[in-house]
Enzyme design. Structure first.
Site, PDB file in Angstrom:
ATOM      1  N   ILE A   1       0.839  -1.208   0.000  1.00  0.00           N
ATOM      2  CA  ILE A   1       0.000   0.000   0.000  1.00  0.00           C
ATOM      3  C   ILE A   1       0.875   1.260   0.000  1.00  0.00           C
ATOM      4  CG2 ILE A   1      -1.607   1.343   1.433  1.00  0.00           C
ATOM      5  CD1 ILE A   1      -2.861  -1.378   2.282  1.00  0.00           C
TER       6      ILE A   1
ATOM      7  N   ALA B   1       2.171   2.122  -3.446  1.00  0.00           N
ATOM      8  CA  ALA B   1       1.119   2.657  -4.330  1.00  0.00           C
ATOM      9  C   ALA B   1       0.815   4.113  -3.978  1.00  0.00           C
ATOM     10  CB  ALA B   1      -0.143   1.801  -4.212  1.00  0.00           C
TER      11      ALA B   1
ATOM     12  N   ASP C   1      11.190   3.058   5.551  1.00  0.00           N
ATOM     13  CA  ASP C   1      10.897   1.619   5.637  1.00  0.00           C
ATOM     14  C   ASP C   1      12.078   0.895   6.272  1.00  0.00           C
ATOM     15  OD1 ASP C   1       8.701  -0.231   3.687  1.00  0.00           O
ATOM     16  OD2 ASP C   1      10.261  -1.229   4.853  1.00  0.00           O
TER      17      ASP C   1
ATOM     18  N   CYS D   1      14.615   2.829   8.287  1.00  0.00           N
ATOM     19  CA  CYS D   1      14.301   3.155   9.679  1.00  0.00           C
ATOM     20  C   CYS D   1      13.327   2.127  10.240  1.00  0.00           C
ATOM     21  CB  CYS D   1      13.665   4.554   9.694  1.00  0.00           C
ATOM     22  SG  CYS D   1      12.903   5.033  11.243  1.00  0.00           S
TER      23      CYS D   1
ATOM     24  N   ASN E   1       1.846   4.145   8.142  1.00  0.00           N
ATOM     25  CA  ASN E   1       1.348   3.011   7.371  1.00  0.00           C
ATOM     26  C   ASN E   1       1.953   1.668   7.773  1.00  0.00           C
ATOM     27  OD1 ASN E   1       0.296   1.715   4.741  1.00  0.00           O
ATOM     28  ND2 ASN E   1       2.515   1.523   4.480  1.00  0.00           N
TER      29      ASN E   1
ATOM     30  N   TYR F   1      -3.509  -8.165  16.216  1.00  0.00           N
ATOM     31  CA  TYR F   1      -3.584  -7.256  15.053  1.00  0.00           C
ATOM     32  C   TYR F   1      -4.895  -6.476  15.112  1.00  0.00           C
ATOM     33  CZ  TYR F   1      -3.656  -5.878  10.084  1.00  0.00           C
ATOM     34  OH  TYR F   1      -3.715  -5.177   8.897  1.00  0.00           O
TER      35      TYR F   1
ATOM     36  N   ALA G   1      -6.746  -5.820  17.701  1.00  0.00           N
ATOM     37  CA  ALA G   1      -6.718  -4.860  18.818  1.00  0.00           C
ATOM     38  C   ALA G   1      -5.955  -3.597  18.418  1.00  0.00           C
ATOM     39  CB  ALA G   1      -6.064  -5.495  20.040  1.00  0.00           C
TER      40      ALA G   1
ATOM     41  N   THR H   1      -1.181  -7.416  -1.294  1.00  0.00           N
ATOM     42  CA  THR H   1       0.186  -6.977  -0.960  1.00  0.00           C
ATOM     43  C   THR H   1       0.930  -8.149  -0.311  1.00  0.00           C
ATOM     44  OG1 THR H   1      -0.202  -6.353   1.345  1.00  0.00           O
ATOM     45  CG2 THR H   1      -0.761  -4.694  -0.330  1.00  0.00           C
TER      46      THR H   1
HETATM   47  N1  LIG Z   1      -2.777  -5.904   2.831  1.00  0.00           N
HETATM   48  C1  LIG Z   1      -3.946  -5.888   3.448  1.00  0.00           C
HETATM   49  O1  LIG Z   1      -4.817  -6.727   3.192  1.00  0.00           O
HETATM   50  C2  LIG Z   1      -4.245  -4.829   4.435  1.00  0.00           C
HETATM   51  C3  LIG Z   1      -3.280  -4.015   5.008  1.00  0.00           C
HETATM   52  N2  LIG Z   1      -3.643  -3.084   5.953  1.00  0.00           N
HETATM   53  C4  LIG Z   1      -2.647  -2.229   6.575  1.00  0.00           C
HETATM   54  O2  LIG Z   1      -1.991  -1.453   5.596  1.00  0.00           O
HETATM   55  C5  LIG Z   1      -0.668  -1.141   6.024  1.00  0.00           C
HETATM   56  C6  LIG Z   1       0.299  -1.494   4.927  1.00  0.00           C
HETATM   57  O3  LIG Z   1       0.207  -2.893   4.718  1.00  0.00           O
HETATM   58  P1  LIG Z   1       0.672  -3.619   3.384  1.00  0.00           P
HETATM   59  O4  LIG Z   1       1.118  -2.650   2.390  1.00  0.00           O
HETATM   60  O5  LIG Z   1      -0.362  -4.595   3.073  1.00  0.00           O
HETATM   61  O6  LIG Z   1       1.908  -4.432   3.977  1.00  0.00           O
HETATM   62  P2  LIG Z   1       3.326  -4.779   3.371  1.00  0.00           P
HETATM   63  O7  LIG Z   1       3.910  -5.814   4.247  1.00  0.00           O
HETATM   64  O8  LIG Z   1       3.224  -5.032   1.931  1.00  0.00           O
HETATM   65  O9  LIG Z   1       4.107  -3.387   3.577  1.00  0.00           O
HETATM   66  C7  LIG Z   1       4.365  -2.921   4.871  1.00  0.00           C
HETATM   67  C8  LIG Z   1       5.701  -2.220   4.881  1.00  0.00           C
HETATM   68  O10 LIG Z   1       5.980  -1.863   6.225  1.00  0.00           O
HETATM   69  C9  LIG Z   1       7.362  -2.083   6.455  1.00  0.00           C
HETATM   70  N3  LIG Z   1       7.610  -2.293   7.869  1.00  0.00           N
HETATM   71  C10 LIG Z   1       7.262  -3.364   8.641  1.00  0.00           C
HETATM   72  N4  LIG Z   1       7.726  -3.209   9.872  1.00  0.00           N
HETATM   73  C11 LIG Z   1       8.383  -2.025   9.907  1.00  0.00           C
HETATM   74  C12 LIG Z   1       9.075  -1.318  10.904  1.00  0.00           C
HETATM   75  N5  LIG Z   1       9.225  -1.817  12.139  1.00  0.00           N
HETATM   76  N6  LIG Z   1       9.632  -0.131  10.586  1.00  0.00           N
HETATM   77  C13 LIG Z   1       9.518   0.372   9.333  1.00  0.00           C
HETATM   78  N7  LIG Z   1       8.871  -0.245   8.351  1.00  0.00           N
HETATM   79  C14 LIG Z   1       8.313  -1.433   8.630  1.00  0.00           C
HETATM   80  C15 LIG Z   1       7.697  -3.326   5.656  1.00  0.00           C
HETATM   81  O11 LIG Z   1       9.085  -3.438   5.399  1.00  0.00           O
HETATM   82  C16 LIG Z   1       6.860  -3.116   4.409  1.00  0.00           C
HETATM   83  O12 LIG Z   1       7.581  -2.460   3.381  1.00  0.00           O
HETATM   84  C17 LIG Z   1      -0.472  -1.903   7.323  1.00  0.00           C
HETATM   85  O13 LIG Z   1      -0.681  -1.044   8.419  1.00  0.00           O
HETATM   86  C18 LIG Z   1      -1.540  -2.974   7.282  1.00  0.00           C
HETATM   87  O14 LIG Z   1      -1.915  -3.390   8.563  1.00  0.00           O
HETATM   88  C19 LIG Z   1      -4.929  -2.887   6.315  1.00  0.00           C
HETATM   89  C20 LIG Z   1      -5.917  -3.645   5.790  1.00  0.00           C
HETATM   90  C21 LIG Z   1      -5.657  -4.668   4.810  1.00  0.00           C
HETATM   91  C1  LIG Z   2      -2.101 -11.536   7.887  1.00  0.00           C
HETATM   92  C2  LIG Z   2      -2.522 -10.193   8.105  1.00  0.00           C
HETATM   93  C3  LIG Z   2      -3.048  -9.486   6.960  1.00  0.00           C
HETATM   94  C4  LIG Z   2      -4.116  -8.662   7.476  1.00  0.00           C
HETATM   95  C5  LIG Z   2      -4.479  -7.633   6.565  1.00  0.00           C
HETATM   96  C6  LIG Z   2      -5.755  -7.032   7.014  1.00  0.00           C
HETATM   97  O1  LIG Z   2      -5.777  -6.049   7.738  1.00  0.00           O
HETATM   98  C7  LIG Z   2      -6.916  -7.587   6.501  1.00  0.00           C
HETATM   99  C8  LIG Z   2      -8.053  -7.375   7.107  1.00  0.00           C
HETATM  100  C9  LIG Z   2      -9.198  -7.387   6.322  1.00  0.00           C
HETATM  101  C10 LIG Z   2     -10.412  -7.499   6.746  1.00  0.00           C
HETATM  102  C11 LIG Z   2     -10.921  -8.053   7.996  1.00  0.00           C
HETATM  103  C12 LIG Z   2     -11.919  -9.063   7.824  1.00  0.00           C
HETATM  104  C13 LIG Z   2     -13.009  -8.995   7.035  1.00  0.00           C
HETATM  105  C14 LIG Z   2     -13.533  -7.814   6.403  1.00  0.00           C
HETATM  106  C15 LIG Z   2     -13.371  -7.692   4.942  1.00  0.00           C
HETATM  107  C16 LIG Z   2     -14.237  -7.050   4.187  1.00  0.00           C
HETATM  108  C17 LIG Z   2     -15.500  -6.542   4.708  1.00  0.00           C
HETATM  109  C18 LIG Z   2     -16.323  -5.962   3.611  1.00  0.00           C
HETATM  110  C19 LIG Z   2     -17.725  -5.777   4.066  1.00  0.00           C
HETATM  111  C20 LIG Z   2     -18.543  -5.283   2.922  1.00  0.00           C
HETATM  112  O2  LIG Z   2     -19.280  -4.331   3.123  1.00  0.00           O
HETATM  113  O3  LIG Z   2     -18.414  -5.824   1.835  1.00  0.00           O
END
Ligand SMILES: NC(=O)C1=CN([C@@H]2O[C@H](COP(=O)(O)OP(=O)(O)OC[C@H]3O[C@@H](n4cnc5c(N)ncnc54)[C@H](O)[C@@H]3O)[C@@H](O)[C@H]2O)C=CC1
Ligand SMILES: CCCCCC(=O)/C=C/C=C\C/C=C\C/C=C\CCCC(=O)O
Length: 248
Positions: free
Chosen positions: A5, A8, A24, A51, A79, A138, A140, A175
């Site tokens: 994310i 992007a 990162d 970092c 992020n 996560y 929480a 991702t």
């Molecule tokens: N991918 C998913 O389905 C979803 C992701 N998110 C949230 O979006 C955010 C970004 O996630 P993604 O792009 O999916 O993950 P990702 O794993 O692709 O990217 C996360 C980035 O954070 C960096 N990172 C991890 N620990 C770090 C630290 N201690 N210090 C500095 N950088 C660090 C990693 O090196 C990586 O580049 C996160 O907060 C995640 O919880 C939220 C909902 C859904």
């Molecule tokens: C291994 C960790 C990766 C976690 C990434 C993350 O944060 C994913 C969480 C996603 C959703 C949580 C669970 C279900 C909800 C998803 C979609 C709801 C959509 C409801 C609707 O209105 O369609």
């Protein structure tokens, strides 16, 4: 963030002519991201700072380096997020660092400190609304990000900080983080619930990172949005959570 994310969002910001500091932990990923950005936008428009956001001194220095390099700060996106066996580390990265990043953002942008104002976006997750047995800690932390950010947004309004604070909650996004659900190293004992998680993923669908970047750009550019919780799902796209007004 140099991947997923974060990557992007950096792309969208730079297409809008922003100068960007990519912060990162992962150096190789950061170097690759920086070299791609240099080819497309020129070397002067971005910096990569390796970092660990859980290292308070290093994060403080990353903010200072960014301000020294670009002159001022307008936008902060907290992020970084992980989901791992070590639950205390998960809290440090997903919640404590978001709080620290918000405070540092305020130090550099708040009118309280004589600065010009700005915008902070803290990344939560739909996991804060629809929890999963697969990731209790996560979940929480993502609740915590929303509570903290909404309260800080009120503090910013009342304190005249001139800083908008918003939250972005994506559902599943394509991702590298999503691949971690398969691994015991990341999930610990909850890996045994991965089928439940994958069922939910198949049911709700998986979003492209570019849509999350679109939502992020909306939060950044629309200066009427403050204290909001944006949700992004396959079924409803970009929309906002509505809360009951507090009783008086
Ligand atoms: N991918 C998913 O389905 C979803 C992701 N998110 C949230 O979006 C955010 C970004 O996630 P993604 O792009 O999916 O993950 P990702 O794993 O692709 O990217 C996360 C980035 O954070 C960096 N990172 C991890 N620990 C770090 C630290 N201690 N210090 C500095 N950088 C660090 C990693 O090196 C990586 O580049 C996160 O907060 C995640 O919880 C939220 C909902 C859904
Ligand atoms: C291994 C960790 C990766 C976690 C990434 C993350 O944060 C994913 C969480 C996603 C959703 C949580 C669970 C279900 C909800 C998803 C979609 C709801 C959509 C409801 C609707 O209105 O369609």
């Amino acid at each position: 963030g140099a991947q997923g994310i974060g990557r992007a969002v950096v792309q969208s910001l730079m297409q809008s002519r922003a100068q960007v500091a990519v912060v990162d932990l992962n150096r190789s990923c950061g170097d690759q991201c920086k070299s791609e950005l240099d080819s497309e936008f020129g070397a002067d428009c971005s910096i990569f700072l390796q970092c660990d956001v859980t290292d308070a001194d290093a994060l403080t220095a990353a903010f200072q380096t960014t301000v020294d390099r670009f002159g001022h700060l307008d936008i902060v996106i907290n992020n970084a997020g992980i989901n791992e066996k070590n639950w205390e580390k998960t809290i440090q990265v997903n919640l404590t660092s978001v709080i620290k990043g918000t405070y540092l953002g305020l130090e550099h942008m708040s009118k309280e400190y004589g600065k010009g104002g700005g915008s902070i976006i803290n990344v939560s997750s739909m996991a804060a609304f629809l929890h999963s047995p697969h990731q209790p800690v996560y979940t929480a932390t993502k609740h915590g990000v929303i509570g903290f950010s909404r309260a800080m947004a009120d503090a910013s309004s009342l304190g005249g900080y001139g800083v908008r604070i918003n939250v972005l909650c994506p559902a599943f996004v394509d991702t590298p983080l999503l691949l971690s659900v398969e691994h015991e190293d990341n999930m610990g004992k909850f890996v045994k619930f991965k089928d439940d998680f994958k069922k939910s993923m198949n049911h709700f669908g998986v979003l492209k990172p570019s849509l999350i970047a679109d939502g992020m750009m909306m939060l950044i550019t629309d200066d009427t949005i403050h204290g909001a919780v944006m949700k992004i799902t396959c079924s409803k796209g970009i929309h906002f959570h509505t809360y009951e007004p507090m009783s008086t």
